[in-house]
Enzyme design. Structure first.
Site, PDB file in Angstrom:
ATOM      1  N   ASP A  99      31.952  37.461  21.830  1.00 54.02           N
ATOM      2  CA  ASP A  99      31.651  37.409  20.518  1.00 54.02           C
ATOM      3  C   ASP A  99      32.609  37.830  19.454  1.00 54.02           C
ATOM      4  O   ASP A  99      32.558  37.200  18.451  1.00 54.02           O
ATOM      5  CB  ASP A  99      30.238  38.072  20.274  1.00 54.02           C
ATOM      6  CG  ASP A  99      29.154  37.770  21.409  1.00 54.02           C
ATOM      7  OD1 ASP A  99      29.020  36.791  21.871  1.00 54.02           O
ATOM      8  OD2 ASP A  99      28.427  39.018  21.584  1.00 54.02           O
ATOM      9  N   GLY A 154      30.094  42.056  24.150  1.00 55.63           N
ATOM     10  CA  GLY A 154      30.588  41.684  22.922  1.00 55.63           C
ATOM     11  C   GLY A 154      31.739  41.233  22.728  1.00 55.63           C
ATOM     12  O   GLY A 154      32.290  40.888  21.663  1.00 55.63           O
ATOM     13  N   ALA A 155      32.735  41.446  23.907  1.00 59.22           N
ATOM     14  CA  ALA A 155      34.009  40.785  23.856  1.00 59.22           C
ATOM     15  C   ALA A 155      34.040  39.420  23.330  1.00 59.22           C
ATOM     16  O   ALA A 155      35.041  38.944  22.685  1.00 59.22           O
ATOM     17  CB  ALA A 155      34.641  41.176  24.871  1.00 59.22           C
TER      18      ALA A 155
END
Length: 325
Positions: A262, A259-260
């Protein structure tokens, strides 16, 4: 007509099954925790977590997981008015191994999953027309009917004056071949206003293992307003028609990189739609990218994408703390 502050994300939302232990293969994992995932959905939630207005457009299975994911969107302040359900197909699943260094490997269950079966007729065009920024990936290009729905959604957003944001988010195991992935990812490059790729994606798309400017510029298109190459813990490189440079990231203890990217995109779009002039003003753009880097860095300090997405106050605390030290 575009809503002046709405970010609409298009594509897949799924369940990630993440091992309870790091650094083990899927077969060795003692157990799994279920976590909501899917890059476009993560971006929408990242925007809402920062205080922005966001909507998600996509298709879920009419099953317990699909209903759970729609509820997670709503609980996180994201409009699900663009979500439809398929009674004949399941919500996609992904088993994700976390290597000892926090990087990930994937195994997917989606043959076909509901997200692949979204049709043009099922698109909520009213939601898409309200986007001031419209964000998408490339997974929705893999197969029909979703590919046609993706192209129609992009066209509708463009005609309504939205900024088009593209993060290919390469997941090679989902594509029939590397060649098919490269061809399809490149096929819609021209239509983007903003392109964000990782260093690994840059290498995949150009065939050159380098993040030097001359390599990055092989992806540049005349219509771009901004191109970004993320370079992990080193931060990101940026390119516009008039200027280019690098913005360093923040030193944090990395636990899980899920998720970084995103979080980075969500923070970038959140700030850009507040002040689009940053696309022509390098000092402003560097501040926006510093904020995006902070969002990405914070997300790596906890497990799972959505629980670790930061608030605006948390991002500013990291930036201000780094300036004070």
């Amino acid at each position: 007509m575009a809503d002046s502050k709405m970010i609409v994300s298009f594509g897949e939302m799924l369940i990630d099954f993440v091992p309870t232990a790091s650094g083990v293969s899927l077969a060795e994992a003692p157990g799994f925790l279920k976590a909501p995932g899917g890059a476009p959905a993560n971006v929408a939630i990242a925007v809402a977590r920062l205080g922005g207005r966001a909507a998600f457009v996509g298709k879920l299975g009419d099953d317990e997981f699909g209903r759970m994911l729609a509820a997670i969107l709503r609980e996180n302040g994201v409009s699900d008015a663009g979500v439809v359900f398929d009674s004949a197909a399941r919500t996609a699943l992904a088993f994700v191994t976390l290597r000892a260094d926090g990087e990930r490997e994937f195994m997917f269950y989606r043959n076909p999953s509901a997200d692949m079966l979204l049709t043009e007729a099922e698109l909520n065009l009213d939601v898409i027309r309200r986007a001031s920024a419209f964000h998408y990936g490339s997974i929705s290009l893999i197969s029909e009917p979703c590919r046609s729905a993706h192209l129609k959604a992009m066209q509708t957003a463009k005609e309504s004056g939205a900024l088009l944001s593209y993060d290919p988010n390469l997941r090679l195991p989902l594509w029939p071949s590397a060649e098919a992935a490269r061809d399809q990812i490149m096929s819609i490059l021209d239509q983007a206003d903003i392109l964000k790729v990782s260093d690994a994606e840059l290498e995949f798309l150009t065939g050159i293992d380098s993040v030097e400017d001359d390599v990055a510029m092989k992806l540049w298109r005349d219509g771009f307003k901004l191109m970004i190459v993320t370079i992990g813990e080193k931060g990101c490189k940026y390119y516009t028609k008039d200027f280019k440079g690098t913005v360093g990231s923040f030193k944090v203890k990395q636990i899980d990189t899920t998720g970084a990217g995103d979080a980075f995109v969500g923070a970038l779009l959140y700030r850009l739609i507040q002040d689009p002039s940053a696309l022509q003003d390098e000092a402003k753009l560097r501040d926006v990218l510093k904020f995006a880097n902070a969002g990405g860095a914070i997300t790596t300090t906890k497990r799972g994408a959505i629980p670790s997405l930061p608030t605006e106050a948390e991002a500013m605390l990291l930036i201000n703390g780094a300036q004070d030290s």
